[in-house]
Design a protein around this motif. Sequence first.
Motif, PDB file in Angstrom:
ATOM      1  N   ASP A  19      21.951  60.230  14.297  1.00 35.02           N
ATOM      2  CA  ASP A  19      22.193  60.222  15.745  1.00 35.02           C
ATOM      3  C   ASP A  19      23.704  60.218  15.989  1.00 35.02           C
ATOM      4  OD1 ASP A  19      22.247  59.887  18.445  1.00 35.02           O
ATOM      5  OD2 ASP A  19      21.105  58.011  18.489  1.00 35.02           O
ATOM      6  N   ASN A  20      24.209  61.303  16.562  1.00 34.86           N
ATOM      7  CA  ASN A  20      25.644  61.371  16.893  1.00 34.86           C
ATOM      8  C   ASN A  20      25.838  61.582  18.389  1.00 34.86           C
ATOM      9  OD1 ASN A  20      24.673  64.021  16.873  1.00 34.86           O
ATOM     10  ND2 ASN A  20      26.651  64.867  16.304  1.00 34.86           N
ATOM     11  N   SER A  21      24.888  61.064  19.186  1.00 32.50           N
ATOM     12  CA  SER A  21      24.977  61.189  20.642  1.00 32.50           C
ATOM     13  C   SER A  21      26.004  60.208  21.194  1.00 32.50           C
ATOM     14  CB  SER A  21      23.602  60.937  21.266  1.00 32.50           C
ATOM     15  OG  SER A  21      23.177  59.611  20.988  1.00 32.50           O
ATOM     16  N   GLY A  22      26.177  60.226  22.514  1.00 29.57           N
ATOM     17  CA  GLY A  22      27.212  59.427  23.151  1.00 29.57           C
ATOM     18  C   GLY A  22      27.095  57.937  22.908  1.00 29.57           C
ATOM     19  N   SER A  23      25.872  57.408  22.874  1.00 34.41           N
ATOM     20  CA  SER A  23      25.706  55.963  22.707  1.00 34.41           C
ATOM     21  C   SER A  23      26.147  55.484  21.333  1.00 34.41           C
ATOM     22  CB  SER A  23      24.243  55.573  22.936  1.00 34.41           C
ATOM     23  OG  SER A  23      23.401  56.181  21.969  1.00 34.41           O
ATOM     24  N   MET A  24      26.213  56.381  20.336  1.00 34.04           N
ATOM     25  CA  MET A  24      26.633  55.982  18.993  1.00 34.04           C
ATOM     26  C   MET A  24      28.141  55.740  18.916  1.00 34.04           C
ATOM     27  SD  MET A  24      24.018  55.729  16.932  1.00 34.04           S
ATOM     28  CE  MET A  24      24.548  56.045  15.256  1.00 34.04           C
ATOM     29  N   GLY A  25      28.865  55.996  19.991  1.00 37.37           N
ATOM     30  CA  GLY A  25      30.281  55.666  20.037  1.00 37.37           C
ATOM     31  C   GLY A  25      30.540  54.217  20.418  1.00 37.37           C
ATOM     32  N   TYR A  26      29.507  53.414  20.542  1.00 42.05           N
ATOM     33  CA  TYR A  26      29.638  51.989  20.881  1.00 42.05           C
ATOM     34  C   TYR A  26      30.487  51.278  19.831  1.00 42.05           C
ATOM     35  CZ  TYR A  26      28.159  47.241  22.167  1.00 42.05           C
ATOM     36  OH  TYR A  26      28.135  45.931  22.560  1.00 42.05           O
ATOM     37  N   LEU A  27      31.467  50.485  20.270  1.00 43.87           N
ATOM     38  CA  LEU A  27      32.388  49.798  19.361  1.00 43.87           C
ATOM     39  C   LEU A  27      31.731  48.521  18.842  1.00 43.87           C
ATOM     40  CD1 LEU A  27      35.720  50.229  21.373  1.00 43.87           C
ATOM     41  CD2 LEU A  27      34.832  51.642  19.524  1.00 43.87           C
ATOM     42  N   ALA A  28      31.016  48.646  17.729  1.00 47.05           N
ATOM     43  CA  ALA A  28      30.330  47.489  17.157  1.00 47.05           C
ATOM     44  C   ALA A  28      31.263  46.636  16.322  1.00 47.05           C
ATOM     45  CB  ALA A  28      29.153  47.961  16.300  1.00 47.05           C
ATOM     46  N   ASP A  29      32.366  47.238  15.833  1.00 38.84           N
ATOM     47  CA  ASP A  29      33.371  46.510  15.048  1.00 38.84           C
ATOM     48  C   ASP A  29      32.756  45.751  13.874  1.00 38.84           C
ATOM     49  OD1 ASP A  29      35.572  47.387  16.448  1.00 38.84           O
ATOM     50  OD2 ASP A  29      35.444  45.775  17.923  1.00 38.84           O
ATOM     51  N   ARG A  30      31.961  46.444  13.082  1.00 40.52           N
ATOM     52  CA  ARG A  30      31.498  45.865  11.820  1.00 40.52           C
ATOM     53  C   ARG A  30      32.675  45.785  10.852  1.00 40.52           C
ATOM     54  NH1 ARG A  30      27.428  49.400  13.602  1.00 40.52           N
ATOM     55  NH2 ARG A  30      25.347  48.488  13.757  1.00 40.52           N
ATOM     56  N   PRO A  31      32.556  44.989   9.807  1.00 35.25           N
ATOM     57  CA  PRO A  31      33.695  44.850   8.877  1.00 35.25           C
ATOM     58  C   PRO A  31      34.156  46.163   8.266  1.00 35.25           C
ATOM     59  CG  PRO A  31      32.057  43.141   8.491  1.00 35.25           C
ATOM     60  CD  PRO A  31      31.445  44.080   9.480  1.00 35.25           C
TER      61      PRO A  31
END
Length: 741
Positions: A115-127
């Motif tokens: 999934d490379n849609s717009g919602s996948m740009g969410y900044l989850a800031d995983r390590p």
Amino acid sequence: MTLPMPPSSTLPLASIFLAPAFAWAAVALVAIPIIIHLLNRRRYRVVRWAAMEYLLEAMRQNRRRLKFQDLILLLLRSSAIALAGLALARPVACSDSAAGRIFGQSSGLHVIVIDNSGSMGYLADRPTAHTHLDQARLVAKGILSRLHSGQDAVAIITTAARSADDGTPGRPAVVGSITYDLAAAAAVIDQVPQTFAATDLPGALQQALELARQGNTPQQRTLHVLTDSTRSAWQGAGSEGLQQVGPQLAGLYRIVHYNLGLARQSNLAITDLRINGNFASTAIPADFAATVRAYGDSASGALQWQLGDAALPGQANIPLSVDTAPQVLPQVVLGAPGPRRLTATLSPEDRLSVDNVRYRAMDVVGRLNVLIVEGDHDGGAMGSSASFLETALSPGKPTRGSSENSASPVAFQAINEAELSGRALADFQAVILTNVARVTANQADQLARFVRDGGSLILFMGDNVSSEAYNRDLTSRGLLPGPLVRKVQTPEGAEPQHFAFKPSGVLHPLLSVFRGEEKSGLATARIFAYWQMELPVATQAQRVLDFANGDPAIVLQTVEAGQVVFVATSADSRWTTLPAKPAYVALVHEILAGTVSAGDEWMNLTVGQRLSVPPRVPLSGNPRLLDPSGNPLMLDLGTSAGGHMAYRSASLDRPGVYRLETGSAVYPIALNFPAAESDLRTLDGASLRHALGDVAMQFEQDQPPSGESDASESRDLGWSLLAMAAGLLVVECFLAMWFRR
């Protein structure tokens, strides 16, 4: 995308071998050494010779040894050929079997949907990853690390939707091709772009289904689906498609879902920005409305408005939730007519900031231009149906024929049906036919083009109307929602017909202004005559208002970019008392305002769509399109959906305000983030399984898989068998030299 391997067989061996044809060839080739051995035995003729008798005696003594040596060489040669053929046939075994664990290598088709849609740009800031898509790339490469290059086939599919060349919604992309080169597949994964487009998960899964149905694909297949599990992707507009494709996929794949979404993720967004009404006019102040949402936890935010480069009064500390009422900025004076840009910005920014701003492009009109075509020729100053409409459109104006009342948002011209031919309808937003007997075929074609290009056509009935002509020339072109059946008249002395109007009931949007108005007159207006229309069973037309007996009184139908409104009774007082009621002026204005468009829909797009410049836009030369950074984009001249020649762009993929320069004007083009992608609320495993048709699925979290391959995967024994065949050939050569053969 065919794989470099022979076609699968339909024989029973197909469940054991990846290429069963080679297995049958191995069986046949084993006979070659045996035949050669038998032929060698018949190679010499026995001739008795006394001098050689002593040699024969010696040979008899060594016969057993020679036969044993021949048997060993025969077995080695036959076994080497058999193993080589079986190796080419690539037998498989489960990895939990002894042979599979010791000798086998994994083999199968692995389709990875990212999934490379717009919602996948969410900044989850995983390590180890900044966004959801960054983590998806790590998970996908973790899947590759468990596979074997040269043995496992891999395909990468992305879910972001794009427009096709003809402007219709396109299909998600298969990135690269099916490959056995895992290093190349990893490079493809690194290049999967973050888009701002909507998710087309059904389209991506359909692509995976088509890959599995190709010839030459391995029998063991695994579908790895990497998404953020949002409601918009799994329960949105494509939910029906998921229900259909899911069971088919389960019959061909083992399905594994990796959840990249976070349980408590939230998002603030502006999901809609509009004008309250279908158009913006300098004659009346505009009301702007913004739909602002908080998905996940409730929050508060400040909303700032901007018209062009000028700031408008903002709104601070708005409590936001998933069902916050639209925020309205009322009574904005728009000034001069022409193309304008409206911007709404929500602060503070959050982890998906791209949807905190939304744009609305509009073509502000001075006044609505309406053409009234009347069929009454002897009605007098106030006797014609057109005169009633003129009074309703421009109250208080004493003259007729044209409107110059600056207080009215409507400017109209009144003509008869003969003057319709050759009239430039593109100069008008609406055409009203009132009591017109008939139109010619050419006039009907002219009206059809006008409606398809975004115009509004309003039809009032009357004594002059010919049902035969209307059905032949208008209904056949989609300009009437259904055929006219008969004229219904109230018998003398009988109770007239009434509208089935309840101000407290469910009202069509065109009648919403009358909600709660008990004395509007709609419920008490008497109708002495009307044309009965027969609406098709499967019609898409909307019943705005019915008569008390159930016949349609006002019907609204969409025809491509335009609207058609059918009013079954007359616009004057000969068939109804409605013109004398307080509701008449408001009803005419609501029908006009609710169906007329300023024609600026083409200026408002969503990411992934293409710009198509309508033929009505005046051009002084070749138009130029500039992206938000000022870079020029290509415009091609082609055929539009309406059959006209028009300039079109490629799919536009970055939100913002583009500029279209036509030589005589500059039009803002608003490209907005898909509203559905802003809803980041996630679903659990049971809901995902149900969305896919309640099929068997394996659920993983957002971490790359570790350890060995799953025990249910097949193991390819081909390379081990080929190595064994090579070893037997080496032994056979050594023994042949030792035996002096």
